[in-house]
Design an enzyme around this catalytic site. Structure first.
Site, PDB file in Angstrom:
ATOM      1  N   ASP A 156       0.855  -1.184   0.000  1.00  0.00           N
ATOM      2  CA  ASP A 156       0.000   0.000   0.000  1.00  0.00           C
ATOM      3  C   ASP A 156       0.889   1.231   0.000  1.00  0.00           C
ATOM      4  O   ASP A 156       1.498   1.572   1.022  1.00  0.00           O
ATOM      5  CB  ASP A 156      -0.882   0.034   1.265  1.00  0.00           C
ATOM      6  CG  ASP A 156      -2.192  -0.684   1.058  1.00  0.00           C
ATOM      7  OD1 ASP A 156      -2.544  -0.940  -0.105  1.00  0.00           O
ATOM      8  OD2 ASP A 156      -2.846  -0.986   2.069  1.00  0.00           O
ATOM      9  N   LEU A 157       0.936   1.897  -1.112  1.00  0.00           N
ATOM     10  CA  LEU A 157       1.833   3.033  -1.283  1.00  0.00           C
ATOM     11  C   LEU A 157       1.670   4.061  -0.152  1.00  0.00           C
ATOM     12  O   LEU A 157       0.588   4.580   0.078  1.00  0.00           O
ATOM     13  CB  LEU A 157       1.505   3.694  -2.630  1.00  0.00           C
ATOM     14  CG  LEU A 157       2.300   4.948  -2.976  1.00  0.00           C
ATOM     15  CD1 LEU A 157       3.755   4.618  -3.156  1.00  0.00           C
ATOM     16  CD2 LEU A 157       1.721   5.584  -4.219  1.00  0.00           C
ATOM     17  N   ASP A 158       2.754   4.363   0.536  1.00  0.00           N
ATOM     18  CA  ASP A 158       2.754   5.387   1.587  1.00  0.00           C
ATOM     19  C   ASP A 158       1.760   5.102   2.699  1.00  0.00           C
ATOM     20  O   ASP A 158       1.310   6.021   3.381  1.00  0.00           O
ATOM     21  CB  ASP A 158       2.460   6.780   0.993  1.00  0.00           C
ATOM     22  CG  ASP A 158       3.609   7.261   0.128  1.00  0.00           C
ATOM     23  OD1 ASP A 158       4.694   6.665   0.204  1.00  0.00           O
ATOM     24  OD2 ASP A 158       3.419   8.226  -0.612  1.00  0.00           O
ATOM     25  N   GLU A 159       1.378   3.840   2.878  1.00  0.00           N
ATOM     26  CA  GLU A 159       0.402   3.524   3.909  1.00  0.00           C
ATOM     27  C   GLU A 159       0.920   2.470   4.884  1.00  0.00           C
ATOM     28  O   GLU A 159       0.149   1.867   5.608  1.00  0.00           O
ATOM     29  CB  GLU A 159      -0.905   3.025   3.262  1.00  0.00           C
ATOM     30  CG  GLU A 159      -1.645   4.041   2.439  1.00  0.00           C
ATOM     31  CD  GLU A 159      -2.486   4.996   3.281  1.00  0.00           C
ATOM     32  OE1 GLU A 159      -3.104   4.537   4.256  1.00  0.00           O
ATOM     33  OE2 GLU A 159      -2.510   6.187   2.960  1.00  0.00           O
TER      34      GLU A 159
END
Lengths: 302, 302, 302, 302
Positions: B244-247
């Site tokens: 999850d990109l940047d999560e």
């Protein structure tokens, strides 16, 4: 907000505050300061900002009266100043506002169950830190009633259990705004979404406060979501109310540090402290005419 | 991250750090502290946390060797300790890791054009503030080369202009991780999105840093968006890399105050300072075995 | 402070807090955790610290009861726990204290003219954020009376105009402490210097708050001095009262940013906000048994 | 500092910065803005402050050239502006200074053993964040030599082992200041006390940085003292050098939070980070002509 060219009438405090904006260009400061000189005033405080985004110029001046001086002597200073300003504001097509420094701003508080913001504002209103007059607290719950009683502020409860109640509540807000000459509506944790009509009616004079996180969380129970994601900072944002829910021009933000050991309930309590502090600053700056709008951005002349 | 039961070998520093997690229940601390006593150790520092979210128990211990004591005397402390721990970790089905305090963690830095994070980490690595060994900086740009040279760190440039280049770059990352026994991969403003495969291969041992705002902004040029919205705080978030990109799980966050007069370029410069500070803290805590994972949340034992 | 081995009696909340200190050495955690296990308890939260300055070991445990377990079943948990602890505390010559989590601490507030700290504590006491019972506010001025009335807290005014009055005031403090079984005395901007005798009588259970600056200023009207020096930060320090005026062990400190445009009056108002926040944290931590003393330093187990 | 009416010569950047101060009175802003208009300029940024302490008025203007306009057209803007300003500065007996925005300030760095401030300034000087030219680093130790080499800055080592060495060192400082037309001397952790003569020679153009605590500590090894007192905040203060050791006008201050578990060495490392950040801000503001002196106080026009 600045199109109402209100001239404050209190003669007591010896300073006036002028806020203005117009299309940027040479000579504006010279023209304004010329009006101050012509009216027999002295610039006590001045801030300005030229926005590269919109090409507009913004200024806030605090002015004191120096001497009677010349033929305008008999007239009160703000009349002389307004007269001297007229050709300048016209020439530069300025939006402007002249007010008395220290004049309490007539403020309507809207509340629901949580009382932390109401309590903080009333305590500071009483000790003179926040310059507001609060002729009424209007709430869809009764929890803030005893605080209102303690501070001697009228409190009106109107339950909201459906669309009709909400419409009646909002109609009452507009009535109070008119009857009581309200200048500022503060949503002090009022938990109903304002209708688009009310948002527009109160544009530029309604301030909301809400929790803020890095990253942001949409939907219900944000403190639980913040806990689930293990955020390390929780904060609050005070902003003007617009029809874009929680997306109006930002006035102030602050955060506090937390760690993995905080429960959702503890996060909420710390978040509420931040909300009260952040809202208090926004209301103070509004009351002191320190907030100007540049499109969707605020200029804060602190 | 904690399933590799690495036993550090350096005999020089007289302390060891044990991190562990297991399903919470009575008697865990007693059992662990019993192993310390049995091995002739003393608890110098201890932190623990029982997660109500997952029902798991987390602990970090720093242990020193007291005395040779008993029949285990000839064996080095960490061997005695590991032997005493074995029945405990087995009984409670613990995930655990034993390491030497102060041992530099083998770290691969990935970079692109911006050098502020690389410079900050290498400066602090050299002065001993951040305990990492950096056998290589791998970058798809050359801007960090002279900083790498100055600090005597090998630098490898691999341009990325298409999907093939990117796959080759990522394959090289995995090779370096294996060849150089890399324990931590730091995305020091490496501006390529990692493939899901690489994210999974590096799960729990890759740290990313990115800017953070209240509210968050998606899409390109976030500092320009932040400027347009007139945010009053800009910040940075360091987190573990996930698909999850940047999560991924948040490790550290910080903010700095700004106002309406900051240009997008100035916001970016302040944001970069925050990124360097925040990433530095995250890397330091990782190197000191202070970060444990509780589902999607980090436990930080500072 | 920890020599009174008070055993709290409330059976309602299911957790107990144990704080202890003793000379550091191997086996302490093992012995304590053994007592928890023997009493049928589970460690919910634990923090410890070994002081290199004094060679002492400090610990704070929150313990819940797991099961009746064994022959001690009929006895309440805290009795079983106290019995299991006895040989351990004796063997290590521990100073210790066992309390119920969430039990409000009996607190006497001393006040003078400024009300910001009293108001903040009572508001948070009522909403449950600060766990204290306040049987009395004792003040040498009357300004806090209406706040006391609002929150339903008895208020007693005793003017101080000379040494005799002051001695009588202090005698009354000691009487109240005894009669009301006061555990904490908070100098909520009480502006009289305590006599050495009272300082000693209240050692470790009286908290004071005062403004703090970088650098510090001695003498009268510190906000005016801070203004004259153009300080950029003003803050507050909460500390235990000792005979060294304003030099007792520091519990908490915080600061807020100011600039050249702040008048001495504005500095004072911001300083008061910091005082209220800082004092609130110190009182909360005291009420939660999070503060231990290591010589002249505090250990804060947050 | 402002009595040198330097006119910057770089024609490249299209803005100029004017700083001035004089006895407060009506008409100043009008007169100054009139000079801007007369020179064919536009005010891009303006800040002012009227000091109630000294009765003086302070102003900082950033001005751009609008149009050639009138008979002065052939002359460069700063000449036209200087000519238009002359009667105004004379009439109000102003201390003033006209400079080019963005012109790097010629800066001499003095260093000793610690390199954190030198490294931070040179890194930011190179990436354009801090606008200084550094023709020389003069140090009584050699530790900063390789950093200087990396950034291509001349480095000169002069050991100080007695009064004679120190006098020679200081004489060399004054020589460099003259030969290199130095505008700012930064004591980047230069650990020698400047002689009164040097302090006076460099009045208003030498910036020092030192650690700061609440409360302050005198004497040797302040971090050890801070540790002994258990302070919760450590910070740094950047100030102008005066003959009162560490008591010159404060330019900037900042703090970072610590707790009981920090060793004196860790406190020192965090303190050094704060020193570098705080000094960097002070140097940046100086280079941007944002610092004015009002008696012993600084006015910072950020």
């Amino acid at each position: 907000m600045y199109s109402v060219n209100a001239i404050a009438t209190s003669a007591e405090p010896p300073q006036w505050v002028l806020t203005l904006s117009c299309i940027d260009g040479p000579g504006i400061v010279h023209a304004i300061s010329g009006a101050v000189v012509a009216a027999g005033g002295n610039i006590e405080e001045s801030q300005q900002f030229a926005s590269r985004d919109t090409g507009r110029f913004f200024m806030r001046l605090q002015v004191g009266a120096v001497a009677p001086g010349g033929p305008e002597a008999p007239a009160p200073f703000e009349e002389r100043f307004a007269r001297a300003l007229a050709p300048v504001t016209e020439r530069y097509r300025m939006t402007w506002r002249l007010d008395t420094v220290g004049r309490p701003v007539r403020t309507l508080l809207l509340a629901s169950t949580a009382t932390h913001c109401v309590n903080d504002l009333l305590y500071r209103q009483r000790n003179g830190q926040v310059r507001i007059d609060v002729p009424l607290i209007l709430s869809n719950h009764t929890t803030a009633r005893d605080i209102a009683d303690f501070y001697g502020v009228p409190f009106e409860h109107r339950a909201i259990s459906g669309a009709e109640d909400k419409a009646a509540f909002e109609a009452r807000v507009l009535d109070v705004v008119e009857e009581q000459r309200i200048e500022l509506v503060v949503l002090a944790r009022y938990m109903q979404i304002l209708s688009p009509g009310l948002c527009e009616a109160l544009a530029g004079r309604a301030i909301n406060i809400h929790h803020s996180f890095l990253p942001g969380f949409k939907g219900a129970n944000p403190y639980r979501q913040a806990h689930a994601r293990g955020v390390k900072l929780i904060g609050a944002t005070a902003h003007f109310v617009t029809t874009d829910l929680d997306e109006g021009p930002i006035i102030e933000q602050d955060v506090v540090r937390v760690d993995h050991s905080y429960s959702p309930a503890e996060l909420m309590q710390l978040g509420q402290d931040e909300e009260a502090r952040t809202l208090r600053r926004a209301v103070t700056w509004f009351a002191e005419n320190r907030i100007l709008l540049d499109g969707d951005r605020t200029i804060i002349f602190r």
